[in-house]
Write a protein that holds these residues in place. Structure first.
Motif, PDB file in Angstrom:
ATOM      1  N   ASN A   1       0.804  -1.224   0.000  1.00 11.59           N
ATOM      2  CA  ASN A   1       0.000   0.000   0.000  1.00 11.59           C
ATOM      3  C   ASN A   1       0.839   1.277   0.000  1.00 11.59           C
ATOM      4  O   ASN A   1       0.446   2.278  -0.610  1.00 11.59           O
ATOM      5  CB  ASN A   1      -0.929   0.006   1.218  1.00 11.59           C
ATOM      6  N   ARG A   2       1.981   1.223   0.665  1.00  8.44           N
ATOM      7  CA  ARG A   2       2.778   2.433   0.824  1.00  8.44           C
ATOM      8  C   ARG A   2       3.829   2.629  -0.261  1.00  8.44           C
ATOM      9  O   ARG A   2       4.238   3.759  -0.534  1.00  8.44           O
ATOM     10  CB  ARG A   2       3.470   2.414   2.191  1.00  8.44           C
ATOM     11  N   VAL A   3       4.277   1.514  -0.866  1.00  4.19           N
ATOM     12  CA  VAL A   3       5.378   1.616  -1.829  1.00  4.19           C
ATOM     13  C   VAL A   3       4.997   1.063  -3.200  1.00  4.19           C
ATOM     14  O   VAL A   3       5.091   1.763  -4.210  1.00  4.19           O
ATOM     15  CB  VAL A   3       6.635   0.879  -1.297  1.00  4.19           C
ATOM     16  N   TRP A   4       4.564  -0.198  -3.223  1.00  2.00           N
ATOM     17  CA  TRP A   4       4.377  -0.869  -4.507  1.00  2.00           C
ATOM     18  C   TRP A   4       3.284  -0.223  -5.354  1.00  2.00           C
ATOM     19  O   TRP A   4       3.521   0.162  -6.507  1.00  2.00           O
ATOM     20  CB  TRP A   4       4.074  -2.342  -4.290  1.00  2.00           C
ATOM     21  N   ILE A   5       2.080  -0.094  -4.812  1.00  2.00           N
ATOM     22  CA  ILE A   5       0.973   0.471  -5.586  1.00  2.00           C
ATOM     23  C   ILE A   5       1.258   1.914  -6.007  1.00  2.00           C
ATOM     24  O   ILE A   5       1.051   2.267  -7.177  1.00  2.00           O
ATOM     25  CB  ILE A   5      -0.348   0.359  -4.801  1.00  2.00           C
ATOM     26  N   PRO A   6       1.742   2.777  -5.107  1.00  2.00           N
ATOM     27  CA  PRO A   6       2.081   4.130  -5.565  1.00  2.00           C
ATOM     28  C   PRO A   6       3.122   4.138  -6.683  1.00  2.00           C
ATOM     29  O   PRO A   6       3.060   4.981  -7.582  1.00  2.00           O
ATOM     30  CB  PRO A   6       2.617   4.799  -4.300  1.00  2.00           C
ATOM     31  N   ALA A   7       4.066   3.195  -6.637  1.00  2.00           N
ATOM     32  CA  ALA A   7       5.113   3.166  -7.658  1.00  2.00           C
ATOM     33  C   ALA A   7       4.578   2.705  -9.008  1.00  2.00           C
ATOM     34  O   ALA A   7       4.830   3.334 -10.041  1.00  2.00           O
ATOM     35  CB  ALA A   7       6.254   2.260  -7.209  1.00  2.00           C
ATOM     36  N   VAL A   8       3.831   1.601  -9.021  1.00  2.00           N
ATOM     37  CA  VAL A   8       3.383   1.060 -10.311  1.00  2.00           C
ATOM     38  C   VAL A   8       2.170   1.799 -10.862  1.00  2.00           C
ATOM     39  O   VAL A   8       2.006   1.905 -12.086  1.00  2.00           O
ATOM     40  CB  VAL A   8       3.095  -0.462 -10.204  1.00  2.00           C
ATOM     41  N   GLU A   9       1.313   2.298  -9.987  1.00  2.00           N
ATOM     42  CA  GLU A   9       0.104   2.988 -10.434  1.00  2.00           C
ATOM     43  C   GLU A   9       0.289   4.494 -10.526  1.00  2.00           C
ATOM     44  O   GLU A   9      -0.496   5.192 -11.169  1.00  2.00           O
ATOM     45  CB  GLU A   9      -1.063   2.682  -9.482  1.00  2.00           C
ATOM     46  N   GLY A  10       1.325   5.003  -9.872  1.00  2.00           N
ATOM     47  CA  GLY A  10       1.556   6.442  -9.845  1.00  2.00           C
ATOM     48  C   GLY A  10       0.986   7.065  -8.580  1.00  2.00           C
ATOM     49  O   GLY A  10       0.022   6.563  -7.994  1.00  2.00           O
ATOM     50  N   ALA A  11       1.616   8.142  -8.125  1.00  2.00           N
ATOM     51  CA  ALA A  11       1.158   8.852  -6.928  1.00  2.00           C
ATOM     52  C   ALA A  11       1.381  10.349  -7.149  1.00  2.00           C
ATOM     53  O   ALA A  11       2.501  10.838  -7.043  1.00  2.00           O
ATOM     54  CB  ALA A  11       1.910   8.369  -5.689  1.00  2.00           C
ATOM     55  N   LYS A  12       0.306  11.060  -7.468  1.00  2.00           N
ATOM     56  CA  LYS A  12       0.421  12.493  -7.775  1.00  2.00           C
ATOM     57  C   LYS A  12       0.963  13.287  -6.597  1.00  2.00           C
ATOM     58  O   LYS A  12       1.722  14.241  -6.784  1.00  2.00           O
ATOM     59  CB  LYS A  12      -0.941  13.031  -8.195  1.00  2.00           C
TER      60      LYS A  12
ATOM     61  N   ARG B   1       3.134  12.471  -4.533  1.00  2.00           N
ATOM     62  CA  ARG B   1       4.574  12.296  -4.423  1.00  2.00           C
ATOM     63  C   ARG B   1       5.305  12.693  -5.705  1.00  2.00           C
ATOM     64  O   ARG B   1       6.536  12.634  -5.757  1.00  2.00           O
ATOM     65  CB  ARG B   1       4.905  10.837  -4.101  1.00  2.00           C
ATOM     66  N   GLY B   2       4.533  13.033  -6.705  1.00  2.00           N
ATOM     67  CA  GLY B   2       5.157  13.364  -7.980  1.00  2.00           C
ATOM     68  C   GLY B   2       5.660  12.154  -8.734  1.00  2.00           C
ATOM     69  O   GLY B   2       6.591  12.252  -9.533  1.00  2.00           O
ATOM     70  N   TRP B   3       5.041  10.987  -8.468  1.00  2.00           N
ATOM     71  CA  TRP B   3       5.459   9.740  -9.111  1.00  2.00           C
ATOM     72  C   TRP B   3       4.564   9.444 -10.308  1.00  2.00           C
ATOM     73  O   TRP B   3       3.346   9.319 -10.171  1.00  2.00           O
ATOM     74  CB  TRP B   3       5.370   8.570  -8.133  1.00  2.00           C
ATOM     75  N   ALA B   4       5.161   9.324 -11.469  1.00  2.00           N
ATOM     76  CA  ALA B   4       4.423   8.873 -12.637  1.00  2.00           C
ATOM     77  C   ALA B   4       4.265   7.355 -12.562  1.00  2.00           C
ATOM     78  O   ALA B   4       5.107   6.665 -11.995  1.00  2.00           O
ATOM     79  CB  ALA B   4       5.166   9.257 -13.914  1.00  2.00           C
ATOM     80  N   PRO B   5       3.190   6.799 -13.120  1.00  2.00           N
ATOM     81  CA  PRO B   5       3.009   5.336 -13.066  1.00  2.00           C
ATOM     82  C   PRO B   5       4.103   4.612 -13.846  1.00  2.00           C
ATOM     83  O   PRO B   5       4.464   5.017 -14.944  1.00  2.00           O
ATOM     84  CB  PRO B   5       1.633   5.127 -13.701  1.00  2.00           C
ATOM     85  N   LEU B   6       4.605   3.532 -13.250  1.00  2.00           N
ATOM     86  CA  LEU B   6       5.642   2.739 -13.902  1.00  2.00           C
ATOM     87  C   LEU B   6       5.048   1.661 -14.792  1.00  2.00           C
ATOM     88  O   LEU B   6       5.431   1.510 -15.948  1.00  2.00           O
ATOM     89  CB  LEU B   6       6.550   2.103 -12.846  1.00  2.00           C
ATOM     90  N   SER B   7       4.117   0.896 -14.240  1.00  2.00           N
ATOM     91  CA  SER B   7       3.502  -0.204 -15.005  1.00  2.00           C
ATOM     92  C   SER B   7       2.196  -0.602 -14.327  1.00  2.00           C
ATOM     93  O   SER B   7       2.163  -1.558 -13.538  1.00  2.00           O
ATOM     94  CB  SER B   7       4.453  -1.410 -15.070  1.00  2.00           C
ATOM     95  N   PRO B   8       1.128   0.125 -14.595  1.00  2.00           N
ATOM     96  CA  PRO B   8      -0.154  -0.160 -13.930  1.00  2.00           C
ATOM     97  C   PRO B   8      -0.561  -1.622 -14.049  1.00  2.00           C
ATOM     98  O   PRO B   8      -0.442  -2.229 -15.122  1.00  2.00           O
ATOM     99  CB  PRO B   8      -1.132   0.756 -14.682  1.00  2.00           C
ATOM    100  N   GLY B   9      -1.020  -2.166 -12.941  1.00  2.00           N
ATOM    101  CA  GLY B   9      -1.475  -3.553 -12.913  1.00  2.00           C
ATOM    102  C   GLY B   9      -0.389  -4.568 -12.621  1.00  2.00           C
ATOM    103  O   GLY B   9      -0.684  -5.759 -12.473  1.00  2.00           O
ATOM    104  N   LEU B  10       0.851  -4.119 -12.521  1.00  2.00           N
ATOM    105  CA  LEU B  10       1.956  -5.051 -12.270  1.00  2.00           C
ATOM    106  C   LEU B  10       1.898  -5.577 -10.841  1.00  2.00           C
ATOM    107  O   LEU B  10       1.742  -4.807  -9.895  1.00  2.00           O
ATOM    108  CB  LEU B  10       3.292  -4.343 -12.502  1.00  2.00           C
TER     109      LEU B  10
END
Length: 215
Positions: A90-101, A103-112
């Protein structure tokens, strides 16, 4: 490596002289049962193994140790203790792959999914022509029948496997640099390719789920 193996990895099982990780036979996996975290044996006897690291990954892990070398475990929760799968998800994986506005994180690979990384690694090894026995050993699998008895992993196989991973990393870094404007590069850092003291190029250091059904 499997989630439980990474979550249980201790610095005593990380070696930088010939970069590798060891999955301990007794405490090589983190198990979460009824909300309680315990260390125990990994999934199968084949899971007890040595995982060799390509230069770029050894270098990244070395940098990680500079900030977390006092911890017992390589990857920890916010309090320095064992990491819960749900918290990481919840804190790292989903924000990383789905993106987190926020945090300024663009999605890496949604659904991974995390376990998809093992499937990807397996596919890369097939593409790179790595012998099946080396693939199986790296993933912590056994081969069926006599193949598991008479096939062995040689240093040539290990070198070939690591070289393939290193090439993929370097292609990715090159592409990212090409896609980054000069102004952005001025404030952007790129991960190193080799450990400190290994400045003769990457080749100087080349001589791995939530369910029980997941491999």
């Amino acid at each position: 490596m499997r989630w439980g193996e990474l979550a249980a990895l201790q610095w005593t099982n990380v070696h930088f002289d010939e970069p590798r990780l060891k999955v301990d036979p007794d405490v090589g996996a983190l198990h979460e049962i009824g909300g309680t975290l315990t260390l125990g044996p990994p999934k199968t006897s084949a899971s007890v193994r040595t995982v060799h690291l390509p230069p770029f990954l050894a270098a990244l892990l070395y940098l990680h140790r500079q900030d977390h070398g006092d911890d017992q475990f390589v990857f920890t929760g916010t309090d320095g203790g064992l990491m819960r799968r749900s918290n990481f998800r919840n804190r790292v994986w989903i924000p990383a792959v789905e993106g987190a506005k926020t945090r300024g994180w663009a999605p890496l690979s949604p659904g991974l999914h995390f376990h998809d990384l093992r499937h990807t690694h397996k596919t890369w090894m097939i593409e790179d022509g790595i012998p099946e026995v080396a693939q199986a050993r790296r993933l912590g699998h056994r081969q069926p029948g006599v193949r598991d008895i008479y096939s062995h992993v040689s240093q040539v196989m290990v070198d070939q496997l690591l070289a393939g991973l290193q090439r993929r990393w370097e292609r990715t870094i090159t592409t990212e640099r090409q896609n980054t404007t000069e102004s952005q590069m001025g404030s952007r850092s790129f991960a190193p390719n080799v450990l400190p003291g290994q400045q003769n190029g990457p080749s100087a250091m080349i001589a791995d789920e939530p369910c029980d059904q997941c491999v």
